[in-house]
Design a protein around this motif. Structure first.
Motif, PDB file in Angstrom:
ATOM      1  N   LEU A 240       0.834  -1.207   0.000  1.00 16.58           N
ATOM      2  CA  LEU A 240       0.000   0.000   0.000  1.00 16.58           C
ATOM      3  C   LEU A 240       0.869   1.258   0.000  1.00 16.58           C
ATOM      4  O   LEU A 240       0.534   2.257  -0.650  1.00 16.58           O
ATOM      5  CB  LEU A 240      -0.927  -0.001   1.214  1.00 16.58           C
ATOM      6  N   LEU A 241       1.992   1.206   0.733  1.00 15.38           N
ATOM      7  CA  LEU A 241       2.924   2.339   0.731  1.00 15.38           C
ATOM      8  C   LEU A 241       3.475   2.575  -0.675  1.00 15.38           C
ATOM      9  O   LEU A 241       3.577   3.721  -1.128  1.00 15.38           O
ATOM     10  CB  LEU A 241       4.059   2.067   1.718  1.00 15.38           C
ATOM     11  N   ASP A 242       3.819   1.495  -1.371  1.00 16.80           N
ATOM     12  CA  ASP A 242       4.346   1.614  -2.735  1.00 16.80           C
ATOM     13  C   ASP A 242       3.321   2.224  -3.687  1.00 16.80           C
ATOM     14  O   ASP A 242       3.693   2.824  -4.707  1.00 16.80           O
ATOM     15  CB  ASP A 242       4.758   0.234  -3.272  1.00 16.80           C
ATOM     16  N   ARG A 243       2.039   2.063  -3.376  1.00 16.21           N
ATOM     17  CA  ARG A 243       0.986   2.542  -4.268  1.00 16.21           C
ATOM     18  C   ARG A 243       0.361   3.845  -3.802  1.00 16.21           C
ATOM     19  O   ARG A 243      -0.763   4.167  -4.176  1.00 16.21           O
ATOM     20  CB  ARG A 243      -0.074   1.439  -4.451  1.00 16.21           C
ATOM     21  N   GLY A 244       1.086   4.584  -2.960  1.00 13.74           N
ATOM     22  CA  GLY A 244       0.681   5.946  -2.661  1.00 13.74           C
ATOM     23  C   GLY A 244       0.130   6.212  -1.285  1.00 13.74           C
ATOM     24  O   GLY A 244      -0.111   7.372  -0.938  1.00 13.74           O
ATOM     25  N   ALA A 245      -0.112   5.187  -0.478  1.00 10.61           N
ATOM     26  CA  ALA A 245      -0.562   5.431   0.897  1.00 10.61           C
ATOM     27  C   ALA A 245       0.576   6.076   1.679  1.00 10.61           C
ATOM     28  O   ALA A 245       1.745   5.699   1.526  1.00 10.61           O
ATOM     29  CB  ALA A 245      -1.001   4.134   1.554  1.00 10.61           C
ATOM     30  N   SER A 246       0.275   7.052   2.512  1.00  9.86           N
ATOM     31  CA  SER A 246       1.314   7.755   3.255  1.00  9.86           C
ATOM     32  C   SER A 246       1.677   6.999   4.533  1.00  9.86           C
ATOM     33  O   SER A 246       0.894   6.177   5.033  1.00  9.86           O
ATOM     34  CB  SER A 246       0.842   9.165   3.616  1.00  9.86           C
ATOM     35  N   ALA A 247       2.869   7.282   5.062  1.00 12.91           N
ATOM     36  CA  ALA A 247       3.308   6.651   6.304  1.00 12.91           C
ATOM     37  C   ALA A 247       2.375   6.980   7.472  1.00 12.91           C
ATOM     38  O   ALA A 247       2.036   6.093   8.259  1.00 12.91           O
ATOM     39  CB  ALA A 247       4.747   7.062   6.619  1.00 12.91           C
ATOM     40  N   PRO A 248       1.940   8.237   7.654  1.00 11.90           N
ATOM     41  CA  PRO A 248       0.982   8.506   8.739  1.00 11.90           C
ATOM     42  C   PRO A 248      -0.330   7.745   8.588  1.00 11.90           C
ATOM     43  O   PRO A 248      -0.908   7.298   9.578  1.00 11.90           O
ATOM     44  CB  PRO A 248       0.765  10.023   8.648  1.00 11.90           C
ATOM     45  N   GLU A 249      -0.818   7.587   7.333  1.00 12.97           N
ATOM     46  CA  GLU A 249      -2.043   6.810   7.107  1.00 12.97           C
ATOM     47  C   GLU A 249      -1.853   5.362   7.544  1.00 12.97           C
ATOM     48  O   GLU A 249      -2.700   4.777   8.227  1.00 12.97           O
ATOM     49  CB  GLU A 249      -2.437   6.852   5.631  1.00 12.97           C
ATOM     50  N   LEU A 250      -0.721   4.779   7.143  1.00 15.22           N
ATOM     51  CA  LEU A 250      -0.460   3.395   7.527  1.00 15.22           C
ATOM     52  C   LEU A 250      -0.253   3.274   9.028  1.00 15.22           C
ATOM     53  O   LEU A 250      -0.638   2.277   9.639  1.00 15.22           O
ATOM     54  CB  LEU A 250       0.775   2.872   6.785  1.00 15.22           C
ATOM     55  N   GLY A 251       0.374   4.299   9.614  1.00 15.86           N
ATOM     56  CA  GLY A 251       0.549   4.277  11.062  1.00 15.86           C
ATOM     57  C   GLY A 251      -0.780   4.275  11.791  1.00 15.86           C
ATOM     58  O   GLY A 251      -0.957   3.590  12.799  1.00 15.86           O
ATOM     59  N   LEU A 252      -1.732   5.045  11.259  1.00 18.64           N
ATOM     60  CA  LEU A 252      -3.052   5.123  11.898  1.00 18.64           C
ATOM     61  C   LEU A 252      -3.842   3.837  11.696  1.00 18.64           C
ATOM     62  O   LEU A 252      -4.366   3.263  12.647  1.00 18.64           O
ATOM     63  CB  LEU A 252      -3.823   6.318  11.324  1.00 18.64           C
ATOM     64  N   TRP A 253      -3.904   3.355  10.431  1.00 20.60           N
ATOM     65  CA  TRP A 253      -4.765   2.217  10.136  1.00 20.60           C
ATOM     66  C   TRP A 253      -4.107   0.880  10.447  1.00 20.60           C
ATOM     67  O   TRP A 253      -4.738   0.009  11.042  1.00 20.60           O
ATOM     68  CB  TRP A 253      -5.181   2.257   8.658  1.00 20.60           C
ATOM     69  N   ASN A 254      -2.855   0.684  10.038  1.00 23.79           N
ATOM     70  CA  ASN A 254      -2.183  -0.587  10.287  1.00 23.79           C
ATOM     71  C   ASN A 254      -1.604  -0.643  11.689  1.00 23.79           C
ATOM     72  O   ASN A 254      -1.240  -1.715  12.171  1.00 23.79           O
ATOM     73  CB  ASN A 254      -1.054  -0.814   9.262  1.00 23.79           C
ATOM     74  N   GLY A 255      -1.521   0.511  12.342  1.00 24.12           N
ATOM     75  CA  GLY A 255      -1.043   0.544  13.720  1.00 24.12           C
ATOM     76  C   GLY A 255      -2.198   0.610  14.693  1.00 24.12           C
ATOM     77  O   GLY A 255      -2.705  -0.400  15.179  1.00 24.12           O
TER      78      GLY A 255
END
Length: 413
Positions: A240-255
């Motif tokens: 998802l990061l490779d396809r444009g999701a931001s690190a803060p977004e992943l931190g919120l949702w995947n964290g």
């Protein structure tokens, strides 16, 4: 019982911090700096000290007290975090972690692994059979909450707080937890090892552990039940990061978001165990549900792979992708809580002098199964391609459901 559970919750929460740091925060930071999936995955080899818990588990069983082991190991974690505050994870364009940073992260895992053995001693000795469901729920939920705070919570704060401030915050947290472990009355009440007790020779010790009813089956189950889930869970956020999701977004949702769902799943597992108190009958339906959820995530992965890395995620596709992460964490939390109850029930069949070491054996195998695919997932994706890789993960997730039919009757009582 409330006092026991509160103590376990606080200590398991801080124990989950290193895992969240290295499974949630560090991979995203390294990938954002251009490291390959293979190098990001191999960084999980720093979990190696967890695989050698059996080396010091007999010492925790027979030398000193859980209070001393907990206090010293937790204080050591605070010292290591203080040292990490002075070092960056990786410079821009660097091919891997700096050597000193990697060594300190290795020491962080060593301290957390020693702390884990002491906490297992506490749990096995303090919890009554009727308390296993609530106790394992607290264990899993607190650990995952700590992992979420270190992985997702700190990742979301990266734009605001610097790397040194993040680790200084962790250092203070560990030192406060060490004071809690030292001052806890519950730990002072645990039975002390007698000086005359000699530890069994390694060969005899292993034979005694394997002779406990249900051990061989439980060992096989915990080694395999997370293979597919861990492989997919390690790669999907990075894709998802490779396809444009931001690190803060992943931190919120995947964290925070995904682990909140995992905690909800663990809580549901604890509620079901408190009502039925029989973990094995619960495992089959929850494993089947997890398999269906992973099949849906695999289908979604095929869709993302067909679009290619040059096409960004649309709003709908991004939302579905993030929700699939949450669903898998919910089902994973449910499976983990029930499995840990099976592990502790099996360990309580062992002699009292072997219980903590027996549980450490099962916990080590459980971690080995997760590390195996978590570490090799990037290598498999780079060499086989995404579609064959996720198809393999899906097949591996079906194995525990079939293996469950071989469960011994000793664990069903």
């Amino acid at each position: 019982m409330r006092g026991k559970l509160l103590l376990m919750a606080g200590l398991y929460l801080v124990q989950g911090l290193p895992y969240g740091l290295q499974s949630g925060l560090l991979p995203v930071l390294l990938r954002a700096r251009g490291l390959s999936l293979t190098r990001v995955g191999l960084a999980k080899g720093l979990y190696a000290p967890w695989l050698f818990k059996l080396v010091w588990a007999p010492l925790v069983d027979t030398r000193g007290s859980p209070r001393v082991w907990l206090a010293l190991s937790t204080a050591a974690l605070g010292v290591v975090c203080g040292l990490l505050a002075a070092l960056p994870p990786a410079e821009e364009g660097q091919v891997g972690l700096p050597t000193i940073t990697a060594v300190l992260l290795l020491l962080l895992n060593l301290g957390a692994a020693v702390q884990d053995v002491a906490l297992d001693t506490l749990a096995v000795q303090l919890l009554e059979p009727a308390e296993l469901g609530p106790g394992n729920t607290v264990q899993v939920v607190a650990y995952k909450l700590g992992a979420a705070l270190a992985g997702g919570g700190l990742l979301a704060l990266v734009p605001t707080l610097s790397w040194p401030l993040l680790f200084l915050l962790l250092a203070v947290t560990y030192l406060l937890a060490a004071a809690l472990a030292w001052a806890s009355p519950a730990l002072e009440q645990l039975p002390q090892p007698q000086p005359s007790e000699a530890a069994p020779r390694p060969g005899h010790h292993l034979q005694a552990l394997l002779a406990v009813p249900g051990t061989l089956w439980t060992a096989g189950f915990v080694l395999t039940y997370k293979l597919g889930e861990q492989g997919a869970g390690s790669l999907f956020p990075l894709l998802l990061l490779d396809r444009g999701a931001s690190a803060p977004e992943l931190g919120l949702w995947n964290g925070m978001g995904a682990v909140a769902c995992s905690i909800a799943g663990s809580s549901l597992g604890g509620a079901l165990l408190a009502r039925h108190r029989q973990p094995l009958p619960l495992l089959r339906p929850v494993l089947q549900l997890r398999l269906v959820g992973l099949a849906c995530q695999t289908a979604l992965l095929f869709r993302l792979d067909a679009l290619g890395t040059g096409v960004g995620l649309g709003t709908v596709l991004k939302g579905v992708s993030l929700l699939s992460l949450c669903l898998q964490h919910f089902l994973g939390g449910l499976v983990t809580t029930v499995t840990f109850t099976v592990m502790m029930r099996c360990s309580q069949l062992a002699h009292s002098a072997l219980q903590a070491t027996h549980y450490s054996l099962l916990a080590t195998l459980e971690l080995l199964g997760k590390l195996l695919l978590g570490t090799l997932a990037g290598v498999l994706a780079d060499s086989l391609g995404l579609r064959p890789c996720f198809s393999l993960f899906l097949a591996l997730s079906a194995v525990p459901t079939l293996y469950l039919g071989l469960a011994p009757s000793s664990l069903a009582r």
